[in-house]
Enzyme design. Structure first.
Site, PDB file in Angstrom:
ATOM      1  CG  HIS A   1     -20.879  12.251  -4.607  1.00 53.13           C
ATOM      2  ND1 HIS A   1     -22.220  11.985  -4.744  1.00 53.13           N
ATOM      3  CD2 HIS A   1     -20.802  13.329  -3.789  1.00 53.13           C
ATOM      4  CE1 HIS A   1     -22.908  12.885  -4.048  1.00 53.13           C
ATOM      5  NE2 HIS A   1     -22.064  13.700  -3.448  1.00 53.13           N
ATOM      6  CD  GLU A   2     -17.677  13.855  -1.403  1.00 53.32           C
ATOM      7  OE1 GLU A   2     -17.675  15.101  -1.259  1.00 53.32           O
ATOM      8  OE2 GLU A   2     -18.671  13.142  -1.136  1.00 53.32           O
TER       9      GLU A   2
ATOM     10  CG  HIS B   1     -19.680  18.101  -4.006  1.00 58.32           C
ATOM     11  ND1 HIS B   1     -20.895  18.724  -4.146  1.00 58.32           N
ATOM     12  CD2 HIS B   1     -19.944  16.918  -3.402  1.00 58.32           C
ATOM     13  CE1 HIS B   1     -21.852  17.946  -3.636  1.00 58.32           C
ATOM     14  NE2 HIS B   1     -21.298  16.841  -3.188  1.00 58.32           N
TER      15      HIS B   1
HETATM   16 ZN    ZN Z   1     -22.125  15.312  -2.117  1.00 56.25          ZN
END
Ligand code: ZN
Ligand code: ZN
Length: 152
Positions: free
Chosen positions: A67-68, A71
């Site tokens: 998830h990170e 980004h």
């Molecule tokens: Zn996030």
């Protein structure tokens, strides 16, 4: 797990899932409470809540790291890295990253129900997790009856 192991795993997962290198730093950060991780726009490092591995398993940690990394890779390639962007949603789906971090024990405790009663006579308040029968249960200090103040 050490920061160094986390670093190696993150570099590996970046190669395996994104086919791109992760050449910044990732650290466990105990100050993270409700979030699983955080990507820092300023210096591109990633913080990971150590509870994501302490309270859960490696699959969970990978979901949070991926998830990170969504980004991270979107930001560095000049795309819209926000949660709401179509690019983010698509990439997260493609790599199988976690949409939300699971609730840790401390979060669950905070979210758990609190029912507050107050004694009608001495005004002492008590907090319970369950409702009780106010006609039967009396205050241990003064013998007065309780009334329900709030439920959360
Ligand atoms: Zn996030
Ligand atoms: Zn009382």
């Amino acid at each position: 797990m050490t920061n160094e192991q986390l670093q190696q795993l993150t570099e590996q997962w970046s190669k395996d899932y994104f086919h791109q290198v992760f050449n910044h730093r990732v650290y466990f950060n105990r100050r993270l409470q409700t979030t699983g991780g955080r990507y820092h726009l300023s210096d591109h490092h990633i913080d990971i809540n150590p509870k994501m591995i302490d309270e859960f398993d490696l699959d969970n940690l990978r979901g949070v790291v991926l998830h990170e990394l969504c980004h991270y890779h979107l930001h560095l390639s000049g795309q819209d890295y926000h949660h709401r962007s179509p690019e983010f949603k698509l990439l997260l789906h493609q790599v199988g990253g976690a949409r939300y971090a699971p609730a840790t024990v401390s979060v669950k405790t905070r979210q758990s129900k609190k029912i507050i009663y107050q004694c009608l006579k001495c005004h002492a308040t008590i907090i319970r997790k369950r409702h009780f029968n106010t006609s039967r249960y009396v205050c241990s200090r003064c013998g007065g009856h309780f009334k329900l103040i709030s439920t959360s």
